[in-house]
Design an enzyme around this catalytic site. Sequence first.
Site, PDB file in Angstrom:
ATOM      1  N   ALA A 246       0.859  -1.174   0.000  1.00  0.00           N
ATOM      2  CA  ALA A 246       0.000   0.000   0.000  1.00  0.00           C
ATOM      3  C   ALA A 246       0.900   1.230   0.000  1.00  0.00           C
ATOM      4  CB  ALA A 246      -0.887  -0.027   1.235  1.00  0.00           C
TER       5      ALA A 246
ATOM      6  N   GLY B  73       0.523  -4.937   0.916  1.00  0.00           N
ATOM      7  CA  GLY B  73      -0.677  -4.999   0.080  1.00  0.00           C
ATOM      8  C   GLY B  73      -0.417  -5.673  -1.269  1.00  0.00           C
TER       9      GLY B  73
ATOM     10  N   GLU C 202      -0.742  -9.250  -0.597  1.00  0.00           N
ATOM     11  CA  GLU C 202      -2.168  -9.513  -0.349  1.00  0.00           C
ATOM     12  C   GLU C 202      -2.961  -9.514  -1.648  1.00  0.00           C
ATOM     13  OE1 GLU C 202      -2.196  -6.290   2.620  1.00  0.00           O
ATOM     14  OE2 GLU C 202      -3.022  -7.789   4.001  1.00  0.00           O
TER      15      GLU C 202
ATOM     16  N   GLU D  53       4.407  -4.966   7.200  1.00  0.00           N
ATOM     17  CA  GLU D  53       3.657  -3.891   7.863  1.00  0.00           C
ATOM     18  C   GLU D  53       4.145  -3.610   9.279  1.00  0.00           C
ATOM     19  OE1 GLU D  53       2.299  -6.355   6.096  1.00  0.00           O
ATOM     20  OE2 GLU D  53       0.777  -5.535   4.749  1.00  0.00           O
TER      21      GLU D  53
HETATM   22  N1  CO8 Z   1       4.622   3.214  -0.635  1.00  0.00           N
HETATM   23  C1  CO8 Z   1       5.043   4.364  -1.178  1.00  0.00           C
HETATM   24  N2  CO8 Z   1       6.172   4.474  -1.871  1.00  0.00           N
HETATM   25  C2  CO8 Z   1       6.932   3.378  -2.006  1.00  0.00           C
HETATM   26  C3  CO8 Z   1       6.563   2.140  -1.461  1.00  0.00           C
HETATM   27  C4  CO8 Z   1       5.349   2.077  -0.756  1.00  0.00           C
HETATM   28  N3  CO8 Z   1       4.886   0.932  -0.215  1.00  0.00           N
HETATM   29  N4  CO8 Z   1       7.531   1.241  -1.754  1.00  0.00           N
HETATM   30  C5  CO8 Z   1       8.451   1.882  -2.470  1.00  0.00           C
HETATM   31  N5  CO8 Z   1       8.086   3.180  -2.623  1.00  0.00           N
HETATM   32  C6  CO8 Z   1       8.815   4.225  -3.340  1.00  0.00           C
HETATM   33  C7  CO8 Z   1      10.002   4.702  -2.528  1.00  0.00           C
HETATM   34  O1  CO8 Z   1       9.599   5.652  -1.561  1.00  0.00           O
HETATM   35  C8  CO8 Z   1      10.870   5.296  -3.611  1.00  0.00           C
HETATM   36  O2  CO8 Z   1      10.336   6.553  -3.959  1.00  0.00           O
HETATM   37  P1  CO8 Z   1      11.347   7.848  -4.128  1.00  0.00           P
HETATM   38  O3  CO8 Z   1      12.198   7.469  -5.321  1.00  0.00           O
HETATM   39  O4  CO8 Z   1      10.401   8.964  -4.389  1.00  0.00           O
HETATM   40  O5  CO8 Z   1      12.141   7.939  -2.885  1.00  0.00           O
HETATM   41  C9  CO8 Z   1      10.617   4.361  -4.815  1.00  0.00           C
HETATM   42  O6  CO8 Z   1       9.378   3.694  -4.533  1.00  0.00           O
HETATM   43  C10 CO8 Z   1      11.700   3.316  -4.984  1.00  0.00           C
HETATM   44  O7  CO8 Z   1      11.841   2.625  -3.736  1.00  0.00           O
HETATM   45  P2  CO8 Z   1      13.262   2.447  -3.000  1.00  0.00           P
HETATM   46  O8  CO8 Z   1      14.174   3.570  -3.347  1.00  0.00           O
HETATM   47  O9  CO8 Z   1      12.974   2.205  -1.551  1.00  0.00           O
HETATM   48  O10 CO8 Z   1      13.765   1.109  -3.732  1.00  0.00           O
HETATM   49  P3  CO8 Z   1      14.744  -0.004  -3.136  1.00  0.00           P
HETATM   50  O11 CO8 Z   1      15.059  -0.900  -4.286  1.00  0.00           O
HETATM   51  O12 CO8 Z   1      15.845   0.595  -2.356  1.00  0.00           O
HETATM   52  O13 CO8 Z   1      13.817  -0.822  -2.072  1.00  0.00           O
HETATM   53  C11 CO8 Z   1      11.831  -1.914  -1.302  1.00  0.00           C
HETATM   54  C12 CO8 Z   1      12.704  -1.530  -2.514  1.00  0.00           C
HETATM   55  C13 CO8 Z   1      12.591  -2.900  -0.405  1.00  0.00           C
HETATM   56  C14 CO8 Z   1      10.580  -2.585  -1.850  1.00  0.00           C
HETATM   57  C15 CO8 Z   1      11.500  -0.629  -0.482  1.00  0.00           C
HETATM   58  O14 CO8 Z   1      10.967   0.349  -1.382  1.00  0.00           O
HETATM   59  C16 CO8 Z   1      10.479  -0.836   0.597  1.00  0.00           C
HETATM   60  O15 CO8 Z   1      10.805  -1.358   1.657  1.00  0.00           O
HETATM   61  N6  CO8 Z   1       9.213  -0.410   0.358  1.00  0.00           N
HETATM   62  C17 CO8 Z   1       8.181  -0.469   1.344  1.00  0.00           C
HETATM   63  C18 CO8 Z   1       7.668  -1.872   1.484  1.00  0.00           C
HETATM   64  C19 CO8 Z   1       6.592  -1.915   2.523  1.00  0.00           C
HETATM   65  O16 CO8 Z   1       6.787  -1.610   3.682  1.00  0.00           O
HETATM   66  N7  CO8 Z   1       5.385  -2.331   2.096  1.00  0.00           N
HETATM   67  C20 CO8 Z   1       4.248  -2.464   2.977  1.00  0.00           C
HETATM   68  C21 CO8 Z   1       3.450  -1.202   2.971  1.00  0.00           C
HETATM   69  S1  CO8 Z   1       2.149  -1.208   4.178  1.00  0.00           S
HETATM   70  C22 CO8 Z   1       0.941  -2.104   3.450  1.00  0.00           C
HETATM   71  O17 CO8 Z   1       1.052  -2.613   2.353  1.00  0.00           O
HETATM   72  C23 CO8 Z   1      -0.312  -2.213   4.250  1.00  0.00           C
HETATM   73  C24 CO8 Z   1      -1.400  -2.896   3.442  1.00  0.00           C
HETATM   74  C25 CO8 Z   1      -2.666  -2.871   4.225  1.00  0.00           C
HETATM   75  C26 CO8 Z   1      -3.594  -1.756   3.842  1.00  0.00           C
HETATM   76  C27 CO8 Z   1      -4.931  -2.110   4.369  1.00  0.00           C
HETATM   77  C28 CO8 Z   1      -5.951  -1.066   4.296  1.00  0.00           C
HETATM   78  C29 CO8 Z   1      -7.308  -1.489   4.855  1.00  0.00           C
END
Ligand code: CO8
Length: 258
Positions: free
Chosen positions: A66, A109, A112, A132
């Site tokens: 998400a 997400g 999921e 998460e």
């Molecule tokens: N949300 C927003 N932006 C994201 C996300 C995300 N989940 N993942 C990556 N991005 C963005 C980064 O911020 C970055 O943007 P910018 O260039 O503007 O800084 C761009 O994508 C590239 O990402 P990275 O530079 O971090 O790339 P890396 O190769 O270094 O890392 C990863 C890749 C490991 C995937 C890393 O991006 C990461 O850890 N992302 C977050 C993963 C995460 O925590 N996901 C879970 C999110 S919470 C969730 O999904 C809850 C779902 C439930 C909702 C339910 C509602 C009812």
Amino acid sequence: MSDHETIIVERDGRVGVITLNRPKALNALNTTVMTEVVGAATEFDKDPGIGAIVITGSERAFAAGADIKEMSSKTYSDVISEQFFGAWDDLSRLRTPVVAAVTGYALGGGCELAMICDILIAGDNAVFGQPEINLGVIPGIGGSQRLTRAVGKAKAMDMILTGRNMKVDEADKLGLVSRVVPAEDCLTTAKEVAATIASKSFIAASLAKDAVNRAFESALAEGIRAERALFYSTFATDDQTEGMAAFVEKRDPTFTHS
Ligand code: CO8
């Protein structure tokens, strides 16, 4: 057919293909993505010319979760009053079989969403996870329920409580994925699987899907309702605010357990 902001929608014979298309954000799922994916899938579901749907992302990311930037400033009253992300549940109610083609990250997400699909074709670079907990929240689109049913309590607890990722070999061994193929063949294979399904009787395919889901889902709806309420409640905590702010500000979070 694609006048969408965050997805590409195509038809390939009797197969409808939805490609998540936010490459700069690793296909993070925001409200627009949800509305567009669910809208396109629902249109395909009503279309007698379509017998199966493929949902895919990019080679680097199916979806990295998400959209944390969208969620980070939300309050408990925001998420509960808008029933934040509730429309994802509509995907699990489609009659049309849905095949996920997953390459790269399928996190939070994204994992999921892949698990909502009926068949999961994984590229050999796929990475699954429910991270998460690192943000001070919990899975909210069925992850705590579907992952547990797919891989069992021991592995689900390990992944959901530690936030660790799972590579595709482990996911395959545990039965999380239907098939593993080279990443470059993933979409083609998924389309072939979808075309095979679409060549069958749609009524039989949709009833078969329903029947398998009965085995998988009994009491799931209750679990998802419970999970959703718990997810929303994390937005009443300081740790959610801190965890998401830290991600946005590119620093480590300092959790106060409050
Ligand atoms: N949300 C927003 N932006 C994201 C996300 C995300 N989940 N993942 C990556 N991005 C963005 C980064 O911020 C970055 O943007 P910018 O260039 O503007 O800084 C761009 O994508 C590239 O990402 P990275 O530079 O971090 O790339 P890396 O190769 O270094 O890392 C990863 C890749 C490991 C995937 C890393 O991006 C990461 O850890 N992302 C977050 C993963 C995460 O925590 N996901 C879970 C999110 S919470 C969730 O999904 C809850 C779902 C439930 C909702 C339910 C509602 C009812």
